[in-house]
Design a protein around this motif. Structure first.
Motif, short mmCIF file in Angstrom:
data_model
loop_
_atom_site.label_atom_id
_atom_site.label_comp_id
_atom_site.label_asym_id
_atom_site.label_seq_id
_atom_site.Cartn_x
_atom_site.Cartn_y
_atom_site.Cartn_z
N THR A 147 37.96 34.61 42.11
CA THR A 147 38.87 34.13 41.06
C THR A 147 38.99 32.60 41.02
OG1 THR A 147 40.14 36.15 41.23
CG2 THR A 147 41.23 34.30 40.15
N ARG B 261 41.40 30.31 30.90
CA ARG B 261 40.29 29.46 31.36
C ARG B 261 39.87 28.46 30.28
NH1 ARG B 261 41.27 33.94 33.14
NH2 ARG B 261 41.24 34.50 35.34
N HIS C 148 34.20 34.95 32.18
CA HIS C 148 35.39 35.71 32.58
C HIS C 148 35.31 37.15 32.04
CE1 HIS C 148 39.53 36.73 33.30
NE2 HIS C 148 39.86 36.69 32.03
N PHE D 128 46.97 32.09 41.11
CA PHE D 128 46.81 33.03 40.00
C PHE D 128 46.45 34.44 40.50
CE2 PHE D 128 44.41 35.05 36.62
CZ PHE D 128 45.20 34.80 35.51
N GLN D 129 45.50 34.52 41.44
CA GLN D 129 45.09 35.84 41.93
C GLN D 129 46.19 36.47 42.79
OE1 GLN D 129 42.21 37.64 41.09
NE2 GLN D 129 43.36 39.30 42.06
N GLY E 281 43.22 38.81 25.63
CA GLY E 281 43.32 38.04 26.88
C GLY E 281 44.13 36.76 26.67
N LYS E 282 44.58 36.20 27.77
CA LYS E 282 45.45 35.01 27.70
C LYS E 282 44.68 33.73 27.35
CE LYS E 282 46.96 35.81 31.96
NZ LYS E 282 46.55 37.22 32.16
N ASP F 292 48.50 37.98 40.41
CA ASP F 292 47.91 39.21 39.86
C ASP F 292 48.03 40.36 40.87
OD1 ASP F 292 45.97 40.40 37.69
OD2 ASP F 292 45.08 40.91 39.63
N GLU G 260 35.10 31.52 29.04
CA GLU G 260 35.73 32.79 28.67
C GLU G 260 34.68 33.92 28.68
OE1 GLU G 260 38.87 33.41 28.51
OE2 GLU G 260 38.95 35.38 27.56
N LYS H 162 46.39 46.97 31.82
CA LYS H 162 45.38 47.50 32.74
C LYS H 162 46.15 48.35 33.77
CE LYS H 162 45.48 43.15 35.42
NZ LYS H 162 44.76 41.93 35.82
N LEU I 130 34.88 40.68 34.03
CA LEU I 130 35.88 41.75 33.93
C LEU I 130 35.22 43.08 33.59
CD1 LEU I 130 38.81 39.97 32.03
CD2 LEU I 130 38.62 40.41 34.48
N ARG J 96 41.73 47.83 29.83
CA ARG J 96 41.66 46.37 30.07
C ARG J 96 42.16 45.71 28.80
NH1 ARG J 96 41.29 42.62 33.81
NH2 ARG J 96 39.86 43.95 34.98
N ARG J 97 43.08 44.77 28.94
CA ARG J 97 43.63 44.09 27.77
C ARG J 97 44.15 45.11 26.76
NH1 ARG J 97 39.15 39.18 26.95
NH2 ARG J 97 40.01 37.86 28.60
C1 IPE Z 1 42.29 38.90 35.11
O1 IPE Z 1 42.42 37.62 34.57
C2 IPE Z 1 41.38 38.85 36.30
C3 IPE Z 1 41.90 38.08 37.42
C4 IPE Z 1 41.27 37.07 37.91
C5 IPE Z 1 43.14 38.46 38.02
P1 IPE Z 1 43.45 37.30 33.43
O2 IPE Z 1 44.82 37.74 33.85
O3 IPE Z 1 43.32 35.88 33.03
O4 IPE Z 1 42.98 38.26 32.27
P2 IPE Z 1 43.05 38.08 30.69
O5 IPE Z 1 41.96 37.13 30.32
O6 IPE Z 1 44.40 37.56 30.32
O7 IPE Z 1 42.78 39.45 30.14
#
Ligand code: IPE
Ligand code: IPE
Ligand code: MG
Ligand code: MG
Length: 325
Positions: A176, A53, A83, A212-213, A49-50, A216, A80, A230, A87, A99-100
């Protein structure tokens, strides 16, 4: 997101070291569990993950005038964990297999088990925040509550082609933006900065979270599964109609007619995605994301000037620019 780039942007020279410390704290926070819970938790935690947060928690503490101490690092780890836990639950709801870049818990160990792993991760976050302060524990609980509200709003509009923009915005604010807001607020609270500063950082987080959302949701339509780690196109496949599609329906509602087929047939799905590009609604959605970026920038205007405040102001635009490039 390259750590050195981020460290430079945010004027946080020890960012790499602090993130390593957060990795250790993440591992330590779940060690009391049994292997059935710990092993799949570690798979998702370390999937790549990035860490956006936790970075925000650290950056908010310093931009607010505080220092990165043990409480701030613990708070960053807690965010985290929420988060990741959310997820794990989200992938059950979205029927997602990756995922990831790694297999989801619902796909490998099963959805019933994934519910428990998600709960286990959320509880680890709660324990950490309870040890920071009552205020921190309340911030965390509020974020989890908002997440449930936002997600349930989304679920109530699944496969609903008349989903309104207002309902979309309320949903992403809850599912989000609330966690991004909490990331900033918790950093400020753990560093004991002034309440008005905490509120300004929270507003910044809310606006960045909205952008951010939206980004996404754009990428779900325009990117690939390999790049995202993903399944791309999954929103449409699962009947979650996001901003670009809602804008498309606003222009020409006949596109709504292709929705049932798009969920079943990859060819129709690709045609609908192509239409979002050709009609310009992807660009319109990106512009709305940038409007939120501007709001985030404005939110920090009253904070005392510092290199770290300037860095945090730059972060949302930098993120959206490089993610949509
Ligand atoms: C994914 O978040 C979920 C959303 C709110 C869009 P991230 O894009 O920060 O996911 P990771 O932590 O890098 O996997
Ligand atoms: C964000 O929404 C999910 C949560 C806030 C838990 P998405 O469903 O779009 O997130 P991704 O795309 O699966 O990461
Ligand atoms: Mg999802
Ligand atoms: Mg998504």
């Amino acid at each position: 997101m390259d750590v050195d780039d981020l460290a430079g942007l945010l004027s946080l020279p020890n960012l790499a070291r602090d993130l390593e410390s957060i990795e250790e704290r993440l591992d330590a926070s779940i060690q009391h569990g049994n292997p059935e819970l710990v092993d799949p938790s570690l798979r998702v935690i370390h999937g790549g993950g990035k860490r956006l947060r936790p970075v925000l928690t650290l950056a908010a503490a310093v931009a607010g005038g505080g220092v990165i101490d043990d409480n701030v690092l613990q708070g960053a780890a807690a965010l985290e964990l929420v988060h990741v836990g959310s997820l794990v639950h989200d992938d059950i709801i979205d029927n997602a297999a990756t995922r990831r870049g790694v297999t989801t818990i619902n796909a490998k160990e099963g959805s019933e088990h994934a519910i428990l792993v998600g709960d286990f991760l959320l509880s680890a976050a709660g324990r950490i925040c309870a040890a920071i302060s009552q205020e921190a524990a309340a911030t965390l609980a509020d974020a989890i509550s908002s997440l449930c509200i936002g997600q349930s709003l989304e679920t109530s509009t699944i496969n609903d082609p008349s989903r309104s923009l207002d309902s979309y915005y309320r949903s992403i604010d809850g599912k989000t933006a609330a966690l991004v807001r909490a990331s900033c607020r918790l950093g400020a609270q753990a560093a004991r900065v002034e309440a008005t500063t905490t509120d300004a950082l929270g507003e910044f987080g809310t606006a960045f979270g909205m952008a951010f959302q939206i980004v996404d949701d754009i990428l779900d339509l325009t990117s690939t599964s390999a790049k995202l780690g993903k399944p791309a196109g999954n929103d449409l496949r699962e009947g979650v109609y996001t901003l670009p599609l809602l804008l498309l329906f606003g222009r020409d509602e006949t596109w709504r007619d292709s929705l049932p087929a798009a969920a079943q047939d990859e060819g129709t799905l690709a045609a609908l995605v192509e239409q979002t590009r050709e009609s310009g609604v992807i660009d319109d959605a990106a512009q709305i994301a940038y409007d939120h970026v501007s709001r985030a920038e404005d939110a920090l205007g009253a904070l005392p000037s510092s290199e770290q405040r300037e860095g945090l102001i730059k972060l949302p635009r930098w993120y959206v620019d490089q993610t949509l490039a």
